[in-house]
Design a protein around this motif. Structure first.
Motif, PDB file in Angstrom:
ATOM      1  N   VAL A 102     -17.867  -7.928 -14.647  1.00  0.00           N
ATOM      2  CA  VAL A 102     -17.316  -7.270 -13.455  1.00  0.00           C
ATOM      3  C   VAL A 102     -16.975  -8.322 -12.395  1.00  0.00           C
ATOM      4  O   VAL A 102     -15.915  -8.274 -11.761  1.00  0.00           O
ATOM      5  N   ASN A 103     -17.854  -9.306 -12.209  1.00  0.00           N
ATOM      6  CA  ASN A 103     -17.568 -10.377 -11.242  1.00  0.00           C
ATOM      7  C   ASN A 103     -16.271 -11.102 -11.590  1.00  0.00           C
ATOM      8  O   ASN A 103     -15.449 -11.416 -10.729  1.00  0.00           O
ATOM      9  N   ARG A 104     -16.107 -11.374 -12.867  1.00  0.00           N
ATOM     10  CA  ARG A 104     -14.916 -12.119 -13.300  1.00  0.00           C
ATOM     11  C   ARG A 104     -13.657 -11.277 -13.111  1.00  0.00           C
ATOM     12  O   ARG A 104     -12.604 -11.786 -12.724  1.00  0.00           O
ATOM     13  N   ALA A 105     -13.789  -9.970 -13.391  1.00  0.00           N
ATOM     14  CA  ALA A 105     -12.636  -9.097 -13.188  1.00  0.00           C
ATOM     15  C   ALA A 105     -12.321  -8.981 -11.694  1.00  0.00           C
ATOM     16  O   ALA A 105     -11.153  -8.956 -11.293  1.00  0.00           O
ATOM     17  N   ALA A 106     -13.370  -8.941 -10.865  1.00  0.00           N
ATOM     18  CA  ALA A 106     -13.158  -8.842  -9.408  1.00  0.00           C
ATOM     19  C   ALA A 106     -12.478 -10.107  -8.888  1.00  0.00           C
ATOM     20  O   ALA A 106     -11.687 -10.068  -7.944  1.00  0.00           O
ATOM     21  N   LEU A 107     -12.802 -11.234  -9.503  1.00  0.00           N
ATOM     22  CA  LEU A 107     -12.165 -12.484  -9.100  1.00  0.00           C
ATOM     23  C   LEU A 107     -10.683 -12.463  -9.483  1.00  0.00           C
ATOM     24  O   LEU A 107      -9.806 -12.815  -8.691  1.00  0.00           O
ATOM     25  N   ALA A 108     -10.402 -12.006 -10.690  1.00  0.00           N
ATOM     26  CA  ALA A 108      -9.015 -11.995 -11.166  1.00  0.00           C
ATOM     27  C   ALA A 108      -8.185 -10.950 -10.420  1.00  0.00           C
ATOM     28  O   ALA A 108      -7.002 -11.159 -10.154  1.00  0.00           O
ATOM     29  N   ASN A 109      -8.811  -9.831 -10.072  1.00  0.00           N
ATOM     30  CA  ASN A 109      -8.029  -8.709  -9.555  1.00  0.00           C
ATOM     31  C   ASN A 109      -8.902  -7.797  -8.702  1.00  0.00           C
ATOM     32  O   ASN A 109      -9.293  -6.715  -9.141  1.00  0.00           O
ATOM     33  N   PRO A 110      -9.209  -8.204  -7.454  1.00  0.00           N
ATOM     34  CA  PRO A 110     -10.120  -7.371  -6.653  1.00  0.00           C
ATOM     35  C   PRO A 110      -9.465  -6.051  -6.251  1.00  0.00           C
ATOM     36  O   PRO A 110      -8.322  -6.054  -5.798  1.00  0.00           O
ATOM     37  N   PRO A 111     -10.161  -4.918  -6.422  1.00  0.00           N
ATOM     38  CA  PRO A 111      -9.543  -3.633  -6.061  1.00  0.00           C
ATOM     39  C   PRO A 111      -9.221  -3.535  -4.566  1.00  0.00           C
ATOM     40  O   PRO A 111      -8.206  -2.955  -4.203  1.00  0.00           O
ATOM     41  N   VAL A 112     -10.101  -4.073  -3.694  1.00  0.00           N
ATOM     42  CA  VAL A 112      -9.731  -4.119  -2.263  1.00  0.00           C
ATOM     43  C   VAL A 112      -8.998  -5.446  -2.086  1.00  0.00           C
ATOM     44  O   VAL A 112      -9.573  -6.464  -1.726  1.00  0.00           O
ATOM     45  N   ALA A 113      -7.690  -5.408  -2.357  1.00  0.00           N
ATOM     46  CA  ALA A 113      -6.927  -6.657  -2.387  1.00  0.00           C
ATOM     47  C   ALA A 113      -6.797  -7.239  -0.982  1.00  0.00           C
ATOM     48  O   ALA A 113      -7.000  -8.438  -0.769  1.00  0.00           O
ATOM     49  N   ASN A 114      -6.438  -6.383  -0.040  1.00  0.00           N
ATOM     50  CA  ASN A 114      -6.323  -6.816   1.354  1.00  0.00           C
ATOM     51  C   ASN A 114      -7.268  -5.969   2.180  1.00  0.00           C
ATOM     52  O   ASN A 114      -7.149  -4.749   2.207  1.00  0.00           O
ATOM     53  N   MET A 115      -8.204  -6.652   2.823  1.00  0.00           N
ATOM     54  CA  MET A 115      -9.269  -5.893   3.475  1.00  0.00           C
ATOM     55  C   MET A 115      -8.820  -5.337   4.813  1.00  0.00           C
ATOM     56  O   MET A 115      -7.732  -5.624   5.306  1.00  0.00           O
ATOM     57  N   CYS A 116      -9.727  -4.525   5.367  1.00  0.00           N
ATOM     58  CA  CYS A 116      -9.386  -3.812   6.609  1.00  0.00           C
ATOM     59  C   CYS A 116      -9.016  -4.778   7.721  1.00  0.00           C
ATOM     60  O   CYS A 116      -9.489  -5.908   7.765  1.00  0.00           O
ATOM     61  N   PHE A 140      -1.047 -21.291  12.949  1.00  0.00           N
ATOM     62  CA  PHE A 140      -0.558 -20.484  14.072  1.00  0.00           C
ATOM     63  C   PHE A 140      -1.636 -20.285  15.130  1.00  0.00           C
ATOM     64  O   PHE A 140      -2.821 -20.445  14.865  1.00  0.00           O
ATOM     65  N   TRP A 141      -1.154 -19.899  16.314  1.00  0.00           N
ATOM     66  CA  TRP A 141      -2.063 -19.419  17.352  1.00  0.00           C
ATOM     67  C   TRP A 141      -2.025 -17.894  17.319  1.00  0.00           C
ATOM     68  O   TRP A 141      -0.982 -17.277  17.525  1.00  0.00           O
ATOM     69  N   VAL A 142      -3.181 -17.311  17.026  1.00  0.00           N
ATOM     70  CA  VAL A 142      -3.292 -15.852  17.039  1.00  0.00           C
ATOM     71  C   VAL A 142      -3.708 -15.465  18.465  1.00  0.00           C
ATOM     72  O   VAL A 142      -4.619 -16.063  19.024  1.00  0.00           O
ATOM     73  N   ARG A 143      -2.997 -14.483  19.055  1.00  0.00           N
ATOM     74  CA  ARG A 143      -3.306 -14.092  20.442  1.00  0.00           C
ATOM     75  C   ARG A 143      -4.382 -13.003  20.486  1.00  0.00           C
ATOM     76  O   ARG A 143      -4.521 -12.203  19.543  1.00  0.00           O
ATOM     77  N   ALA A 144      -5.123 -12.953  21.588  1.00  0.00           N
ATOM     78  CA  ALA A 144      -6.110 -11.881  21.787  1.00  0.00           C
ATOM     79  C   ALA A 144      -5.423 -10.539  21.576  1.00  0.00           C
ATOM     80  O   ALA A 144      -4.325 -10.310  22.090  1.00  0.00           O
ATOM     81  N   GLY A 145      -6.043  -9.674  20.796  1.00  0.00           N
ATOM     82  CA  GLY A 145      -5.475  -8.342  20.544  1.00  0.00           C
ATOM     83  C   GLY A 145      -4.550  -8.285  19.350  1.00  0.00           C
ATOM     84  O   GLY A 145      -4.088  -7.208  18.976  1.00  0.00           O
ATOM     85  N   ASP A 146      -4.267  -9.442  18.705  1.00  0.00           N
ATOM     86  CA  ASP A 146      -3.436  -9.443  17.489  1.00  0.00           C
ATOM     87  C   ASP A 146      -4.217  -8.855  16.314  1.00  0.00           C
ATOM     88  O   ASP A 146      -5.446  -8.888  16.286  1.00  0.00           O
ATOM     89  N   ILE A 147      -3.461  -8.394  15.335  1.00  0.00           N
ATOM     90  CA  ILE A 147      -4.044  -7.775  14.145  1.00  0.00           C
ATOM     91  C   ILE A 147      -3.975  -8.756  12.957  1.00  0.00           C
ATOM     92  O   ILE A 147      -2.960  -9.430  12.768  1.00  0.00           O
ATOM     93  N   VAL A 148      -5.067  -8.815  12.183  1.00  0.00           N
ATOM     94  CA  VAL A 148      -5.131  -9.718  11.023  1.00  0.00           C
ATOM     95  C   VAL A 148      -5.658  -8.941   9.821  1.00  0.00           C
ATOM     96  O   VAL A 148      -6.606  -8.171   9.959  1.00  0.00           O
ATOM     97  N   SER A 149      -5.043  -9.144   8.660  1.00  0.00           N
ATOM     98  CA  SER A 149      -5.594  -8.583   7.429  1.00  0.00           C
ATOM     99  C   SER A 149      -6.072  -9.733   6.539  1.00  0.00           C
ATOM    100  O   SER A 149      -5.280 -10.596   6.154  1.00  0.00           O
ATOM    101  N   PRO A 150      -7.384  -9.779   6.241  1.00  0.00           N
ATOM    102  CA  PRO A 150      -7.876 -10.834   5.351  1.00  0.00           C
ATOM    103  C   PRO A 150      -7.616 -10.442   3.889  1.00  0.00           C
ATOM    104  O   PRO A 150      -8.050  -9.382   3.448  1.00  0.00           O
ATOM    105  N   SER A 151      -6.932 -11.297   3.160  1.00  0.00           N
ATOM    106  CA  SER A 151      -6.554 -10.966   1.784  1.00  0.00           C
ATOM    107  C   SER A 151      -7.512 -11.591   0.777  1.00  0.00           C
ATOM    108  O   SER A 151      -7.496 -12.809   0.554  1.00  0.00           O
ATOM    109  N   LEU A 197      -1.336 -12.126   7.936  1.00  0.00           N
ATOM    110  CA  LEU A 197      -2.043 -11.998   6.659  1.00  0.00           C
ATOM    111  C   LEU A 197      -2.770 -13.317   6.394  1.00  0.00           C
ATOM    112  O   LEU A 197      -2.125 -14.374   6.262  1.00  0.00           O
ATOM    113  N   ALA A 198      -4.113 -13.275   6.381  1.00  0.00           N
ATOM    114  CA  ALA A 198      -4.886 -14.490   6.090  1.00  0.00           C
ATOM    115  C   ALA A 198      -4.951 -14.660   4.581  1.00  0.00           C
ATOM    116  O   ALA A 198      -5.414 -13.766   3.863  1.00  0.00           O
TER     117      ALA A 198
END
Ligand code: HEM
Length: 469
Positions: free
Chosen positions: A296-310, A323-334, A60-61
């Motif tokens: 809306v921008n301020r609300a998105a900053l406080a509480n983005p609906p897509v909290a953790n992206m794909c 950390f060292w992330v290995r090739a093929g590892d999965i990451v979710s940008p938060s 989780l980034a």
């Protein structure tokens, strides 16, 4: 001569994702206070943390810089699920509930030229609807206002000019369904079940697989319907933009658009209303200054609906955070965790009264960010929906303390189940005595007929005893 720098390889003694103990992300604490969980993870691991997503380890980034790197660096961070080592090697639990949505191959899960071509199709098909000067844009804008007014009138008719309401079930969800029905050129049968199926898929409920299949089948039928009977709707315009799309491909693209248009945009409406109602000072200030876009921008900053992206998948070994992330590892940008960094910079900088908050990641960033046409459309819908509430209600108060509101439990979306309020309508609000439009007669394929039929169906749903469980 090789002019490219050699890529680094993770040192053999650096810990792998599989070797690290992971704490499950989805807990009761996460549902009620995700910010506290992100802060603790950062304290323990730094800007990138190993966590469990329903039994599967994921990086989780959390740090703003790391999240931006993952979102922007397309050659390192791939969207195509075939890069995921654990899946390729058959190590995932067969019934892992988040897999169903990720197996639906559409724009979001494509890379490079294939992705750019698919984005152009969305962009071109969406353009007329957000342009103020085009008839489609004008009509959609007027329709959103009209639907919002109809729902307020319906509330007044059923519950009076003062009373209690759930702004989720009685306003936002039906509004977004009506907009989706119109924009997609849908038959009237689309209803709350579609919304629930999208929730089930995104939240990874036990029936996420069948729910995904149902929603996809509905969208594929819609694609076939509009191919046979084109109209002034997004489905038909997507076919115009790319006539080679099969019904199945178009169905998958519509399915993804339905997630954003219906669920994510709806949650942006609710999250914005909530930030105003709970007394977020900067959000309220922008609202009273009439700067709805900034609200809306301020609300998105406080509480983005897509909290953790794909999820993204590492193309090569790479250092990220500590950390060292290995090739093929999965990451979710938060986005939600990264926003803690922005908020920590303080009111003097990011959230002052005059400085914009557009550094937020509520729309994503990099090659997969929300297309500009979709952002305009989303902003139009959210500002209209939120604006209409404050135009028509002289008083709206939460009936629960904001820290006791019920949130959906899921790794991706930060969305309210209910937004219960006590309200008082203005004397100028849409009339409580205005008749609710009759159900659609025979033409269930014309947009206005759909909206009327849908409104009548929603009326039965909302006041006929059925409630969201
Ligand atoms: C306020 C409402 C909206 C919000 C907060 C929002 C947010 C986002 C975010 C965060 C992403 C990127 C996700 C990621 O990189 O993992 C995204 C992508 C996307 N959004 Fe939106 N969105 C909204 C409205 C809409 C609407 C109304 C549409 C279309 C009808 C739409 C269509 C798309 C598409 C097609 C993508 C995928 C782009 C790609 O992968 O290249 N969005 N949106």
């Amino acid at each position: 001569m090789d002019v490219h720098p050699p890529f680094a390889t993770a040192p053999a003694d650096s810990p792998t994702l599989a070797s690290l103990p992971v704490e499950p992300l989805l807990t009761a604490e996460f549902d009620s206070d995700p910010g506290a969980v992100y802060a603790r993870l950062r304290h323990t691991y730094g800007p990138v943390a190993p966590v469990g997503f329903m039994g599967v380890p994921v990086w989780l980034a959390l740090g703003y810089r790391e999240v931006l790197e993952v979102l922007r660096n397309e050659s390192q961070w791939r969207r195509d699920i075939r890069y995921w080592r654990e899946r390729a090697q058959g190590h995932l639990p067969a019934d892992w509930p988040l897999l169903a949505g990720y197996e639906v191959r559409q724009t979001m899960f494509m890379d490079e030229e294939e992705h750019r071509a698919a984005r152009r199709t969305h962009h071109s098909a969406l353009s007329p609807f957000q342009a103020t000067a085009s008839p489609e844009g004008w009509e959609l804008r007027a329709a959103v206002e009209r639907y919002a007014d109809e729902l307020v009138a319906l509330l007044a008719a059923e519950s009076g000019t003062t009373g209690f309401a759930d702004l989720g079930a009685q306003y936002t969800r039906p509004l977004l369904l009506m907009v989706t029905t119109r924009l997609f050129g849908c038959p009237v049968e689309l209803g709350d079940e579609l919304v629930m199926d999208l929730w089930r898929m995104l939240d990874g409920g036990p029936d996420a697989g069948p729910a995904t299949a149902r929603a996809l089948a509905t969208m594929t039928r819609l694609a076939a319907h509009r191919r046979a009977r084109p109209g002034d709707d997004l489905t038909s315009y997507m076919l115009l933009a790319d006539p080679d799309l099969s019904d199945e491909q178009l169905g998958r693209e519509l399915f993804m658009n339905a997630v954003y248009l219906n669920d994510i945009t709806g949650n942006m409406v609710l999250n914005t209303l909530l930030e105003v109602l709970r007394g977020n000072a900067t959000v309220r200030r922008s609202l009273s200054a009439g700067q709805l876009g900034e609200t809306v921008n301020r609300a998105a900053l406080a509480n983005p609906p897509v909290a953790n992206m794909c999820f993204r998948f590492a193309a090569r070994d790479v250092r990220l955070g500590d950390f060292w992330v290995r090739a093929g590892d999965i990451v979710s940008p938060s986005a939600a965790a990264a926003h803690q960094d922005l908020l920590a910079i303080g009111s003097s900088h990011m959230i002052g009264t005059t400085v914009s908050t557009r550094a937020h990641l509520g729309w994503g960033a990099g090659p997969h960010q929300c297309p500009s046409t979709a952002r305009e459309l989303g902003t139009l819908i959210v500002t209209t929906a939120v604006g209409r509430v404050f135009d028509h209600f002289t008083k709206v108060e939460l009936t629960l303390p904001h820290d006791q509101l019920p949130w959906r439990s899921g790794p991706v979306v930060r969305g309210l189940r209910l937004l219960p309020v006590r309200y008082e309508l203005a004397a100028t609000a849409p009339s409580a005595h205005r008749p609710v439009p009759a159900p659609a007669a025979t033409d269930t394929h014309g947009c206005d007929g759909h909206a009327r039929g849908l409104l009548a169906a929603l009326r039965r749903l909302m006041f006929g005893g059925k409630r969201e469980g």
